[in-house]
Structures are given as C-alpha cells and as structure tokens.
Design a protein around this motif. Structure first.
Motif, PDB file in Angstrom:
ATOM      1  N   LEU A 161       0.815  -1.215   0.000  1.00 50.57           N
ATOM      2  CA  LEU A 161       0.000   0.000   0.000  1.00 50.57           C
ATOM      3  C   LEU A 161       0.852   1.269   0.000  1.00 50.57           C
ATOM      4  CD1 LEU A 161      -2.785  -1.055   2.527  1.00 50.57           C
ATOM      5  CD2 LEU A 161      -3.088  -0.628   0.079  1.00 50.57           C
ATOM      6  N   CYS A 162       2.104   1.136   0.411  1.00 51.52           N
ATOM      7  CA  CYS A 162       3.038   2.270   0.366  1.00 51.52           C
ATOM      8  C   CYS A 162       3.835   2.236  -0.940  1.00 51.52           C
ATOM      9  CB  CYS A 162       3.961   2.232   1.584  1.00 51.52           C
ATOM     10  SG  CYS A 162       3.121   2.505   3.161  1.00 51.52           S
ATOM     11  N   ARG A 163       3.142   1.930  -2.001  1.00 54.36           N
ATOM     12  CA  ARG A 163       3.709   1.921  -3.356  1.00 54.36           C
ATOM     13  C   ARG A 163       4.904   0.990  -3.458  1.00 54.36           C
ATOM     14  NH1 ARG A 163       0.533   3.369  -7.222  1.00 54.36           N
ATOM     15  NH2 ARG A 163       2.282   4.123  -8.492  1.00 54.36           N
ATOM     16  N   ASN A 164       4.744  -0.212  -2.869  1.00 51.62           N
ATOM     17  CA  ASN A 164       5.739  -1.273  -2.998  1.00 51.62           C
ATOM     18  C   ASN A 164       7.113  -0.888  -2.458  1.00 51.62           C
ATOM     19  OD1 ASN A 164       3.990  -3.222  -4.299  1.00 51.62           O
ATOM     20  ND2 ASN A 164       4.093  -1.905  -6.115  1.00 51.62           N
ATOM     21  N   GLN A 165       7.128  -0.132  -1.380  1.00 44.12           N
ATOM     22  CA  GLN A 165       8.378   0.139  -0.667  1.00 44.12           C
ATOM     23  C   GLN A 165       8.616  -1.057   0.272  1.00 44.12           C
ATOM     24  OE1 GLN A 165       9.035   4.471   0.470  1.00 44.12           O
ATOM     25  NE2 GLN A 165       6.820   4.498   0.144  1.00 44.12           N
ATOM     26  N   MET A 166       9.187  -2.120  -0.277  1.00 45.44           N
ATOM     27  CA  MET A 166       9.186  -3.403   0.412  1.00 45.44           C
ATOM     28  C   MET A 166      10.134  -3.456   1.606  1.00 45.44           C
ATOM     29  SD  MET A 166       6.744  -4.529  -1.265  1.00 45.44           S
ATOM     30  CE  MET A 166       6.547  -6.042  -0.331  1.00 45.44           C
ATOM     31  N   PHE A 167      11.004  -2.482   1.778  1.00 44.87           N
ATOM     32  CA  PHE A 167      11.829  -2.463   2.994  1.00 44.87           C
ATOM     33  C   PHE A 167      10.959  -2.350   4.239  1.00 44.87           C
ATOM     34  CE2 PHE A 167      11.259   2.063   2.213  1.00 44.87           C
ATOM     35  CZ  PHE A 167      11.144   2.598   3.485  1.00 44.87           C
ATOM     36  N   ILE A 168       9.744  -1.813   4.068  1.00 44.16           N
ATOM     37  CA  ILE A 168       8.844  -1.602   5.203  1.00 44.16           C
ATOM     38  C   ILE A 168       8.491  -2.926   5.879  1.00 44.16           C
ATOM     39  CG2 ILE A 168       6.501  -0.841   5.823  1.00 44.16           C
ATOM     40  CD1 ILE A 168       6.780   1.279   3.576  1.00 44.16           C
ATOM     41  N   GLU A 169       8.389  -4.012   5.108  1.00 41.95           N
ATOM     42  CA  GLU A 169       7.974  -5.284   5.698  1.00 41.95           C
ATOM     43  C   GLU A 169       9.044  -5.872   6.609  1.00 41.95           C
ATOM     44  OE1 GLU A 169       7.386  -8.643   3.128  1.00 41.95           O
ATOM     45  OE2 GLU A 169       8.874  -7.919   1.675  1.00 41.95           O
ATOM     46  N   LYS A 170      10.252  -5.332   6.593  1.00 45.91           N
ATOM     47  CA  LYS A 170      11.324  -5.809   7.466  1.00 45.91           C
ATOM     48  C   LYS A 170      11.366  -5.057   8.794  1.00 45.91           C
ATOM     49  CE  LYS A 170      12.771  -8.625   4.248  1.00 45.91           C
ATOM     50  NZ  LYS A 170      12.531 -10.085   4.372  1.00 45.91           N
ATOM     51  N   ALA A 171      10.525  -4.040   8.950  1.00 48.81           N
ATOM     52  CA  ALA A 171      10.520  -3.251  10.186  1.00 48.81           C
ATOM     53  C   ALA A 171       9.877  -4.038  11.314  1.00 48.81           C
ATOM     54  CB  ALA A 171       9.769  -1.942   9.965  1.00 48.81           C
ATOM     55  N   ALA A 172      10.230  -3.678  12.548  1.00 53.36           N
ATOM     56  CA  ALA A 172       9.618  -4.309  13.729  1.00 53.36           C
ATOM     57  C   ALA A 172       8.244  -3.731  14.019  1.00 53.36           C
ATOM     58  CB  ALA A 172      10.527  -4.139  14.942  1.00 53.36           C
ATOM     59  N   ALA A 173       8.057  -2.450  13.674  1.00 52.10           N
ATOM     60  CA  ALA A 173       6.773  -1.786  13.923  1.00 52.10           C
ATOM     61  C   ALA A 173       6.601  -0.656  12.919  1.00 52.10           C
ATOM     62  CB  ALA A 173       6.701  -1.236  15.346  1.00 52.10           C
ATOM     63  N   ILE A 174       5.358  -0.434  12.527  1.00 50.75           N
ATOM     64  CA  ILE A 174       5.021   0.659  11.610  1.00 50.75           C
ATOM     65  C   ILE A 174       4.026   1.565  12.331  1.00 50.75           C
ATOM     66  CG2 ILE A 174       4.242   1.272   9.289  1.00 50.75           C
ATOM     67  CD1 ILE A 174       4.634  -1.771   8.598  1.00 50.75           C
ATOM     68  N   PHE A 175       4.317   2.852  12.348  1.00 49.73           N
ATOM     69  CA  PHE A 175       3.487   3.837  13.043  1.00 49.73           C
ATOM     70  C   PHE A 175       2.675   4.644  12.027  1.00 49.73           C
ATOM     71  CE2 PHE A 175       6.868   2.737  15.834  1.00 49.73           C
ATOM     72  CZ  PHE A 175       6.432   2.952  17.134  1.00 49.73           C
ATOM     73  N   PHE A 176       1.421   4.929  12.387  1.00 50.33           N
ATOM     74  CA  PHE A 176       0.554   5.732  11.527  1.00 50.33           C
ATOM     75  C   PHE A 176      -0.046   6.873  12.341  1.00 50.33           C
ATOM     76  CE2 PHE A 176       0.294   1.306  10.173  1.00 50.33           C
ATOM     77  CZ  PHE A 176       0.742   1.393   8.867  1.00 50.33           C
ATOM     78  N   TRP A 177       0.110   8.088  11.828  1.00 50.79           N
ATOM     79  CA  TRP A 177      -0.542   9.241  12.443  1.00 50.79           C
ATOM     80  C   TRP A 177      -1.879   9.452  11.731  1.00 50.79           C
ATOM     81  CZ3 TRP A 177       4.663   8.772  11.883  1.00 50.79           C
ATOM     82  CH2 TRP A 177       5.458   9.024  13.004  1.00 50.79           C
ATOM     83  N   ILE A 178      -2.955   9.351  12.478  1.00 53.67           N
ATOM     84  CA  ILE A 178      -4.298   9.448  11.925  1.00 53.67           C
ATOM     85  C   ILE A 178      -4.935  10.750  12.390  1.00 53.67           C
ATOM     86  CG2 ILE A 178      -6.556   8.361  11.771  1.00 53.67           C
ATOM     87  CD1 ILE A 178      -4.222   6.750  10.509  1.00 53.67           C
ATOM     88  N   GLY A 179      -5.361  11.575  11.433  1.00 52.66           N
ATOM     89  CA  GLY A 179      -5.977  12.852  11.763  1.00 52.66           C
ATOM     90  C   GLY A 179      -7.444  12.688  12.134  1.00 52.66           C
ATOM     91  N   ASP A 180      -7.832  13.293  13.251  1.00 54.49           N
ATOM     92  CA  ASP A 180      -9.238  13.326  13.668  1.00 54.49           C
ATOM     93  C   ASP A 180      -9.799  14.690  13.250  1.00 54.49           C
ATOM     94  OD1 ASP A 180     -11.597  13.863  15.231  1.00 54.49           O
ATOM     95  OD2 ASP A 180     -11.042  12.227  16.563  1.00 54.49           O
ATOM     96  N   GLU A 181     -10.620  14.681  12.214  1.00 51.36           N
ATOM     97  CA  GLU A 181     -11.067  15.924  11.593  1.00 51.36           C
ATOM     98  C   GLU A 181     -11.725  16.879  12.587  1.00 51.36           C
ATOM     99  OE1 GLU A 181     -13.286  16.820   7.455  1.00 51.36           O
ATOM    100  OE2 GLU A 181     -14.570  15.907   8.989  1.00 51.36           O
TER     101      GLU A 181
END
Length: 254
Positions: A161-181
C-alpha cells in the motif's frame, strides 16, 4: 477551480483573512471533542510501561540530532515492550491535562497548533516482545495499547500500500498518524487541515530522536494509498484519515 490549481485554492480559502470571517464551534460554545480515541469494550487493552519507569540510553540532544538519519535496513531483533512504550510516549504521550469542559488543556510531549492534538497513533506490530503481530491503537489518556486485529502480520500488505516500498515489511513496527477531523475543526475550521500535517511532522521528528536512545532506525513514509490504508486500519478515510507513517526497527550491527 481545477485539479491544476487546487493547492492554490486551498491556501486562499483557508487564509487567516477568510477564516476570521467565520465562527468556529469553539466560538459557539459547543463542547470539545474527546482528547483521544475512545476505548472499545470488546477490545483487549494492554497497559504500557509508565514514562517515569522507562529506562533508556542517555545521549545528548546534539548527538541525537547529528545521528538522525532515515534508516531502511533493520536487523531481525525484536523491540522490547519498554522500547515501544518509550516511542509511543515520546510521540503522542500526555504529560498532564488541566481544566474541565471547554477550559480543558492537554499537554503532550509534542507541540500542536492551538493545543488541539488532533492525531491518533495506530500501529502495525511485527516484532515486539510480548505482543502478537497485528494492528493496535495507542490510548494516550490511559497510556495503553488497544489490540484491534491480531489475526496476522500486516507488514507486507502495508508495504504494498506504500507503493511497494518493500523495505517496510522488514521493520519491527510501523506507526501511523491518523488525523481526527473534528478535533481540529472544532477550533480551527478548515484552516486546521494545514495544521494537522504540521503536527504530524513535529511528532515524527520526536520519533526519529527517540529511536536514537534505543538503538533503532526510523524512516518516515508519506507515499501511500490513502484509501487502501484507511480500509486496512478500519477508519473511514474522511473523519479519520492517514496523515503520515514511519517504520522502526533495530539498527543492523556494524
């Protein structure tokens, strides 16, 4: 307005001159929205290590700033539960809340325009000691994790979903900042769309610097499929929408 000038249109229509001619919900006396995501009774909640009980390596601010780099290669080592507690508190932790009702003020570890703090932190966990792989939400008021979906490791799906940036799958954790409108609209109205992305930058820089204390590397990610990521995280993509992302893992030994 066309697709070619939508950016200029947004800047013009959210200018301070135009915003001052309108009345926000705060000015109307409507109640403040909640400080953070509401706990769900049907979801497991996991207390994190309290900020005063966290012990991390001591490095100078200058050293952290000079060593900060975007790291895209990680070891297979797990983050400790303390590591994760430190990173979450450093990026969205609440230090204190004062006042009540519309006089309430929230003080976090990061700055936010007008003290609105409109960002929620969601995570995809792959390798953290004591946690099942899956999706989690940070509950900053109680300093807890809420397990959303632990049926699988979502890292590969997220990398695609991150445009095939496959290094991401080797991370221990992925953080997402979600905006509350509504958390920013309540005070800033449409001008708040400017600020929510600024707030994401402030918080992500804290994540980079906090990683230096625990031997981790971090890489910010702004290139992702918003619709697909929203669906995966179980948010609507409008009232709650992805602002920014970053992956974290232990640095490889030299």
């Amino acid at each position: 307005m066309t697709a070619d000038n939508i950016g200029r249109f947004f800047l013009r229509e959210t200018s301070l001159e135009i915003m001052l001619s309108k009345q926000s919900d705060q000015a109307k006396g409507l109640p403040q929205p909640p400080v953070g995501p509401e706990p769900k009774d049907d979801k497991k909640r996991i207390p994190l290590i309290g900020p005063r009980d966290i012990s991390v390596g001591e490095i100078s601010l200058r050293e952290a700033i000079e060593n900060r780099r975007s790291i895209r290669e990680y070891s297979a080592e797990y983050l400790s539960f303390q590591d994760l507690s430190w990173l979450l508190w450093s990026t969205q932790g609440i230090q204190k809340i004062t006042g009540e009702g519309n006089s309430r003020k929230v003080y976090r570890t990061v700055p936010s325009a007008g003290g609105r703090h409109p960002l929620d932190m969601h995570m995809a966990i792959s390798r953290v000691e004591g946690l099942e792989p899956g999706l989690y939400t940070y509950l900053p008021v109680s300093h807890e994790l809420q397990a959303e979906n632990t049926c699988m490791d979502f890292a590969e799906k997220i990398a695609v979903l991150c445009r095939n940036q496959m290094f991401i799958e080797k991370a221990a954790a992925i953080f997402f900042w979600i905006g509350d409108e509504y958390r920013f609209m309540w005070r800033h109205m449409e001008r708040g769309y400017r600020f929510v992305f600024e707030d994401g930058g402030h918080s992500c820089q804290n994540l980079y610097l906090a990683c230096e204390n625990i031997g981790c590397g971090c890489c910010a990610i702004g290139y992702f499929d918003e619709k697909g990521l929203s669906s995966l995280l179980g948010i609507d993509g409008e009232k709650l929408f992805p602002v920014y992302a970053a992956c974290v893992g232990k640095k490889q030994k030299k």
